[in-house]
Scaffold this active site. Sequence first.
Site, PDB file in Angstrom:
ATOM      1  N   GLU A  63       0.813  -1.214   0.000  1.00 16.10           N
ATOM      2  CA  GLU A  63       0.000   0.000   0.000  1.00 16.10           C
ATOM      3  C   GLU A  63       0.847   1.264   0.000  1.00 16.10           C
ATOM      4  O   GLU A  63       0.456   2.277  -0.581  1.00 16.10           O
ATOM      5  CB  GLU A  63      -0.944  -0.007   1.204  1.00 16.10           C
ATOM      6  CG  GLU A  63      -2.040  -1.056   1.131  1.00 16.10           C
ATOM      7  CD  GLU A  63      -3.009  -0.822  -0.017  1.00 16.10           C
ATOM      8  OE1 GLU A  63      -3.194   0.344  -0.420  1.00 16.10           O
ATOM      9  OE2 GLU A  63      -3.593  -1.804  -0.516  1.00 16.10           O
ATOM     10  N   GLU A  77      -9.966   1.139  -8.486  1.00 20.03           N
ATOM     11  CA  GLU A  77     -10.559   1.178  -7.144  1.00 20.03           C
ATOM     12  C   GLU A  77     -11.099   2.563  -6.795  1.00 20.03           C
ATOM     13  O   GLU A  77     -11.481   2.824  -5.656  1.00 20.03           O
ATOM     14  CB  GLU A  77      -9.529   0.727  -6.105  1.00 20.03           C
ATOM     15  CG  GLU A  77      -9.119  -0.722  -6.268  1.00 20.03           C
ATOM     16  CD  GLU A  77      -8.162  -1.198  -5.193  1.00 20.03           C
ATOM     17  OE1 GLU A  77      -7.905  -0.432  -4.235  1.00 20.03           O
ATOM     18  OE2 GLU A  77      -7.667  -2.339  -5.292  1.00 20.03           O
TER      19      GLU A  77
END
Length: 201
Positions: free
Chosen positions: A104, A154
């Site tokens: 991430e 996303e």
Amino acid sequence: MQRDTDNFEHKILANESLYKGFYQMNKLSIAHQRFEGGEQRIERELLNRPNAVCVLLVDLAAGKFVFVEQFRVGAMHTPNPWLIELVAGLIDKDETPEEVGRREAMEEAGVELGRMEFITKYFPSPGGTNEWIYLYVAEVDSRQASGIHGLAEEGEDIRVLTPSIDEGLGWLAEGRINNAASIIACQWLQLNLDRLRLTWA
């Protein structure tokens, strides 16, 4: 430490699926032991969410944080729903929490992490969701951090911020940092900054 509630009993009497999408919502009928004896019966909606990892990125050599800023639907009722946050992601694959944090950090801030230290694991809202948050601090080179990031598929639109440590802690004191993971991590850093400077030197 042994607690008396370690031996308390609870059971699910009924479990009804209300919604199943990216997250899942169930309606539960539960019976649990009461502190004063006997049984308590309750009905609750439970949001089933994957566990998540949040990482406070710190460049001790430069005296800087690396935060991310993005729109959050749950904050739309506030004057500014663009929140200053830690890099974070869900554990939705066969990965360790540390692997998720490193992935991430690259996806959301374009940085590689050095050493990572586990801070704590906690429930963000156990009255209605079963999610755990794994919280870390990690060393980073803030010179790598800039620009806009996130995965288009996303719906992510993430901006990188690199305030000084003093400025970032000022945002905390002013209430500009207003989400649980970021607050906990920044307060932890205030308590552990001197030790971290020695161990990461």
